[in-house]
Structure formats: structure tokens, C-alpha cells
Design an enzyme around this catalytic site. Structure first.
Site, PDB file in Angstrom:
ATOM      1  N   GLY A 197       0.829  -1.215   0.000  1.00 48.78           N
ATOM      2  CA  GLY A 197       0.000   0.000   0.000  1.00 48.78           C
ATOM      3  C   GLY A 197       0.856   1.254   0.000  1.00 48.78           C
ATOM      4  CG  ASP A 222      -0.559   0.688  -3.893  1.00 48.88           C
ATOM      5  OD1 ASP A 222      -0.442   1.423  -2.906  1.00 48.88           O
ATOM      6  OD2 ASP A 222      -1.680   0.350  -4.347  1.00 48.88           O
ATOM      7  CE1 TYR A 247      -9.368   1.026   8.281  1.00 45.62           C
ATOM      8  CE2 TYR A 247     -10.149   2.359  10.122  1.00 45.62           C
ATOM      9  CZ  TYR A 247      -9.128   1.956   9.282  1.00 45.62           C
ATOM     10  OH  TYR A 247      -7.864   2.480   9.447  1.00 45.62           O
ATOM     11  CE  LYS A 288      -6.697  -1.065   9.702  1.00 47.33           C
ATOM     12  NZ  LYS A 288      -5.340  -1.356   9.210  1.00 47.33           N
TER      13      LYS A 288
HETATM   14  P1  NAD Z   1      -4.562   4.911   1.915  1.00 45.31           P
HETATM   15  O1  NAD Z   1      -5.975   4.587   1.596  1.00 45.31           O
HETATM   16  O2  NAD Z   1      -4.074   6.285   1.678  1.00 45.31           O
HETATM   17  O3  NAD Z   1      -3.592   3.908   1.126  1.00 45.31           O
HETATM   18  C1  NAD Z   1      -3.849   2.536   1.058  1.00 45.31           C
HETATM   19  C2  NAD Z   1      -3.126   1.979  -0.148  1.00 45.31           C
HETATM   20  O4  NAD Z   1      -3.460   0.582  -0.203  1.00 45.31           O
HETATM   21  C3  NAD Z   1      -3.567   2.611  -1.477  1.00 45.31           C
HETATM   22  O5  NAD Z   1      -2.450   3.108  -2.164  1.00 45.31           O
HETATM   23  C4  NAD Z   1      -4.224   1.454  -2.224  1.00 45.31           C
HETATM   24  O6  NAD Z   1      -3.978   1.471  -3.625  1.00 45.31           O
HETATM   25  C5  NAD Z   1      -3.572   0.241  -1.574  1.00 45.31           C
HETATM   26  N1  NAD Z   1      -4.357  -0.980  -1.709  1.00 45.31           N
HETATM   27  C6  NAD Z   1      -5.697  -1.139  -1.643  1.00 45.31           C
HETATM   28  N2  NAD Z   1      -6.015  -2.435  -1.857  1.00 45.31           N
HETATM   29  C7  NAD Z   1      -4.869  -3.096  -2.042  1.00 45.31           C
HETATM   30  C8  NAD Z   1      -4.539  -4.445  -2.316  1.00 45.31           C
HETATM   31  N3  NAD Z   1      -5.466  -5.398  -2.449  1.00 45.31           N
HETATM   32  N4  NAD Z   1      -3.229  -4.793  -2.453  1.00 45.31           N
HETATM   33  C9  NAD Z   1      -2.261  -3.847  -2.340  1.00 45.31           C
HETATM   34  N5  NAD Z   1      -2.511  -2.551  -2.097  1.00 45.31           N
HETATM   35  C10 NAD Z   1      -3.802  -2.179  -1.959  1.00 45.31           C
HETATM   36  O7  NAD Z   1      -4.325   4.457   3.422  1.00 45.31           O
HETATM   37  P2  NAD Z   1      -3.301   5.098   4.484  1.00 45.31           P
HETATM   38  O8  NAD Z   1      -3.956   6.277   5.079  1.00 45.31           O
HETATM   39  O9  NAD Z   1      -1.967   5.234   3.892  1.00 45.31           O
HETATM   40  O10 NAD Z   1      -3.323   3.965   5.607  1.00 45.31           O
HETATM   41  C11 NAD Z   1      -2.297   2.993   5.734  1.00 45.31           C
HETATM   42  C12 NAD Z   1      -2.602   2.113   6.932  1.00 45.31           C
HETATM   43  O11 NAD Z   1      -2.701   2.918   8.103  1.00 45.31           O
HETATM   44  C13 NAD Z   1      -3.930   1.349   6.852  1.00 45.31           C
HETATM   45  O12 NAD Z   1      -3.773   0.100   7.471  1.00 45.31           O
HETATM   46  C14 NAD Z   1      -4.875   2.210   7.662  1.00 45.31           C
HETATM   47  O13 NAD Z   1      -5.919   1.429   8.192  1.00 45.31           O
HETATM   48  C15 NAD Z   1      -3.953   2.709   8.741  1.00 45.31           C
HETATM   49  N6  NAD Z   1      -4.421   3.953   9.352  1.00 45.31           N
HETATM   50  C16 NAD Z   1      -4.450   5.111   8.644  1.00 45.31           C
HETATM   51  C17 NAD Z   1      -4.891   6.274   9.272  1.00 45.31           C
HETATM   52  C18 NAD Z   1      -4.930   7.591   8.547  1.00 45.31           C
HETATM   53  O14 NAD Z   1      -5.438   8.570   9.105  1.00 45.31           O
HETATM   54  N7  NAD Z   1      -4.412   7.684   7.329  1.00 45.31           N
HETATM   55  C19 NAD Z   1      -5.310   6.244  10.609  1.00 45.31           C
HETATM   56  C20 NAD Z   1      -5.306   5.037  11.277  1.00 45.31           C
HETATM   57  C21 NAD Z   1      -4.835   3.890  10.655  1.00 45.31           C
HETATM   58  N1  SER Z   2      -8.121   7.926   9.653  1.00 52.15           N
HETATM   59  C1  SER Z   2      -8.723   6.642   9.552  1.00 52.15           C
HETATM   60  C2  SER Z   2     -10.115   6.733   9.049  1.00 52.15           C
HETATM   61  O1  SER Z   2     -10.713   7.764   9.235  1.00 52.15           O
HETATM   62  C3  SER Z   2      -8.761   5.987  10.916  1.00 52.15           C
HETATM   63  O2  SER Z   2      -8.201   4.753  10.819  1.00 52.15           O
HETATM   64  O3  SER Z   2     -10.595   5.777   8.492  1.00 52.15           O
END
Ligand code: NAD
Ligand code: SER
Length: 319
Positions: free
Chosen positions: A13, A39, A146, A150
Site C-alpha cells: 500500500g 501497491d 473497518y 483492525k
Molecule cells: P490509503 O488509503 O491512503 O492507502 C492505502 C493503499 O493501499 C492505497 O495506495 C491502495 O492502492 C492500496 N491498496 C488497496 N487495496 C490493495 C490491495 N489489495 N493490495 C495492495 N494494495 C492495496 O491508506 P493510508 O492512510 O496510507 O493507511 C495505511 C494504513 O494505516 C492502513 O492500514 C490504515 O488502516 C492505517 N491507518 C491510517 C490512518 C490515517 O489517518 N491515514 C489512521 C489510522 C490507521
Molecule cells: N483515519 C482513519 C479513518 O478515518 C482511521 O483509521 O478511516
């Protein structure tokens, strides 16, 4: 445990909000060639990830992941691929398939090949029964699909450590605020969108109410938390290894808008809650991160004011 094929790093990702920053930070520490960005989609033109190794890889393709791990001599996976909360509630089957299927694939590959794993969790593991300042240990009753995926990820990470000795670690990231890549379909996206709207249009229509208070974190703190956790000696990692609480800054949507108004002349914000309000309302307002502080020395550096300054500077310099 098997000996890992090598000591390079694979990021799943990698094109998402966190991956864009994490790949850059890991390449700065370990060398460009040492970090394999992957990705399920091709690298968009505006990203510079093509400066280093990139492989197309779905996290649901176990054989493909195993092959990349062996060919690229990987020792650690940072598993970021996921479907976030707002998209996940619209497409629950996809969310479950990618989030649960992805962690199964990563942990199985790690078990077979002796890898270390970072797999982030989220404040979305908490539900309405959680105290407003979320403790590390509390019943986890999320209302979103979601959030449930998690919780599954956290439990699996702990089980793989106990049963197979897979050193899997995670952080319950708050809503993350960054400027390089747009936020990816989450409930906390308003806290990123508001900066773009302020600079481009001078106005933002916020999809949660003014008094919505959530835990948030600036991306530099999130990257530092990630690398600090992964650098910590295994003896210091306790039962929270599947998902450490980390606190950044907690503020309401109104406080965020006010802080931007102080710095962007004429900026205005309306609050028009949509379905994402319910997800936000089910999450805690703040986070107790005393366990992360004790186990591996976590301490945030960015408060609301510093983060707003930094976001406006960075985005302003870009435009
Ligand atoms: P994002 O949605 O920006 O990026 C996710 C990436 O995963 C995308 O580039 C997408 O193309 C890729 N993806 C989707 N399906 C896929 C698959 N089958 N195989 C390979 N890649 C795939 O997410 P993010 O914000 O970068 O989050 C990264 C991690 O952090 C996640 O586990 C998310 O749950 C966690 N997280 C994020 C936040 C936040 O605020 N951004 C907060 C809490 C937790
Ligand atoms: N920032 C994320 C969301 O809103 C929390 O994991 O989904």
C-alpha cells in the site's frame, strides 16, 4: 523460525497517504535500493517513488508476495494496504476482504520466511463504550466494519507472535494529517481536506460537526512513532504489540478551522455533517498513550498550532 531471505524492506500500500511518506523516510535511513515499494496500482505521475524499486502486488496474492519476498531478499514488511473507514462502510465486503485477507497473507508470508512485520491499527478499534480518553486496555467494540477488521489485525498479530514467534508490531494511529498525498477514504479526511480548501478556495464545507473532537497526529510524528516502535528491542515490546495507543493532538473541527483562520486571511468554514459523523461519534476524543511512552519512549512533538503552521507552509510552497 526460518532465516529471512535478506534484510530489505517491503512496503505494501506504498502509494497511499502514509506509504508516500514512510517509503521516503525508510529510504533516507536504509538506502533507496533497500526499500521495495508495492501497491495494487501503478505509480501516479506526480509521485517520485519510481526513484526506487517498485513492484505491483496485491496483498491478497499470497504466492506473489512470497515470490517478491524471495526475489527481493526481504526481511521486514511494513503492511499499509487497507480500505479505510468511509470507503469501508460503503463497500464492507471489499473492506473485509482486503483488510483481513491482507493481514492473513502478510503474517503467513512472515511465518514461512522468518520476517518481521509492522501492521498499523487505528483509533477505529474503539467503540461508543470506550472512555473519552481511550485507555490502552479497554473492551474493543467498534461499530464500523473497518474497525472490526483492525481488531482482527491486532489479535492476529499477537497470536502469530505467541504461536510462531513472528515479531509483528502495530500502532493505533490517530487521524493522520499530511501534505504529500491526499487522504485515502477515511472519516478523518476532513482534517486534511480543510488545508487544501483553505489555500485553494478560502472556504471549506466540513462533513463533521464543529464540536467533533478526535485524536489526530501530524505525519512526521506518525513516521517517527513507526520507526521508533520498529527500532525498539524485542524485550521492551509488551502485550500491546498488536496496537499501541499513541497520542498526537486532540482538537475539535472548529478549533482546527479557527487555527487556520488565524493564518489564512478570509478563510471560512461551514459544518454540514454527513454519514461520516456517526463513525466519528463512535471514536474516542483523545488517547492515553502511557504504555507506548513506557515501553519504547514515545512522545509526540506536534501540537495543533505547530501542525497547522507546517501544513500551510508545505502546501503553500507547493502551489
Ligand atoms: P490509503 O488509503 O491512503 O492507502 C492505502 C493503499 O493501499 C492505497 O495506495 C491502495 O492502492 C492500496 N491498496 C488497496 N487495496 C490493495 C490491495 N489489495 N493490495 C495492495 N494494495 C492495496 O491508506 P493510508 O492512510 O496510507 O493507511 C495505511 C494504513 O494505516 C492502513 O492500514 C490504515 O488502516 C492505517 N491507518 C491510517 C490512518 C490515517 O489517518 N491515514 C489512521 C489510522 C490507521
Ligand atoms: N483515519 C482513519 C479513518 O478515518 C482511521 O483509521 O478511516
Amino acid at each position: 523460525m526460518a532465516e529471512p531471505p535478506g534484510d530489505r524492506i517491503l512496503v505494501t500500500g506504498a502509494l497511499g497517504q502514509i506509504g508516500t511518506d514512510l517509503v521516503e523516510a525508510l529510504r533516507a535511513r536504509h538506502g533507496t535500493d533497500a526499500v521495495i515499494a508495492t501497491d495494487v496500482r501503478e505509480v501516479p505521475e506526480h509521485l517520485l517513488l519510481e526513484d526506487g524499486p517498485f513492484r505491483l502486488l496485491s496483498v491478497l496474492d499470497g504466492d506473489g508476495m512470497d515470490a517478491v519476498v524471495r526475489e527481493e531478499r526481504v526481511g521486514t514488511i511494513y503492511h499499509l494496504a487497507a480500505i479505510l473507514s468511509a470507503t469501508g462502510e460503503k463497500e464492507p465486503e471489499l473492506c473485509q476482504r482486503v483488510n483481513v485477507g491482507g493481514i492473513v497473507c502478510v503474517l503467513e508470508t512472515a511465518r514461512k520466511r522468518g520476517l518481521r512485520v509492522f501492521a498499523p491499527s487505528s483509533i477505529a478499534v474503539f467503540g461508543p463504550d470506550c472512555p473519552s480518553i481511550a485507555p490502552q486496555v479497554t473492551p474493543l467494540s467498534p461499530t464500523t466494519v473497518y474497525g472490526r477488521t483492525k481488531v482482527t489485525g491486532e489479535v492476529m498479530a499477537v497470536n502469530y507472535w505467541k504461536q510462531y514467534g513472528v515479531d509483528a508490531r502495530g500502532i493505533r494511529y490517530p487521524g493522520l494529517i499530511s501534505w504529500k498525498t491526499p487522504a485515502g477514504g477515511g472519516t478523518t479526511d476532513y482534517a486534511v481536506e480543510i488545508f487544501h480548501a483553505a489555500l485553494e478556495k478560502g472556504h471549506y464545507e466540513c462533513f463533521v460537526s464543529a464540536d467533533t473532537r478526535l485524536p489526530m497526529m501530524y505525519i512526521d510524528d506518525a513516521i517517527r512513532a513507526t520507526t521508533s516502535l520498529m527500532d525498539a528491542p524485542v524485550e521492551s515490546i509488551g502485550p500491546a504489540r498488536g496496537g499501541y495507543n499513541v497520542s498526537g493532538a486532540s482538537f475539535t473541527a472548529q478549533e482546527l478551522a479557527d487555527s487556520i483562520t488565524e493564518r489564512v486571511d478570509g478563510f471560512t468554514c461551514d459544518f454540514v455533517p454527513d454519514e461520516r459523523q456517526a463513525y466519528a461519534d463512535s471514536w474516542p476524543a483523545d488517547i492515553d498513550d502511557s504504555v507506548a511512552r513506557e515501553d519504547w519512549g514515545w512522545k509526540a512533538e506536534y501540537d495543533l498550532g505547530r501542525m497547522v503552521e507546517e501544513m500551510l507552509d508545505r502546501l503553500g510552497a507547493q502551489s
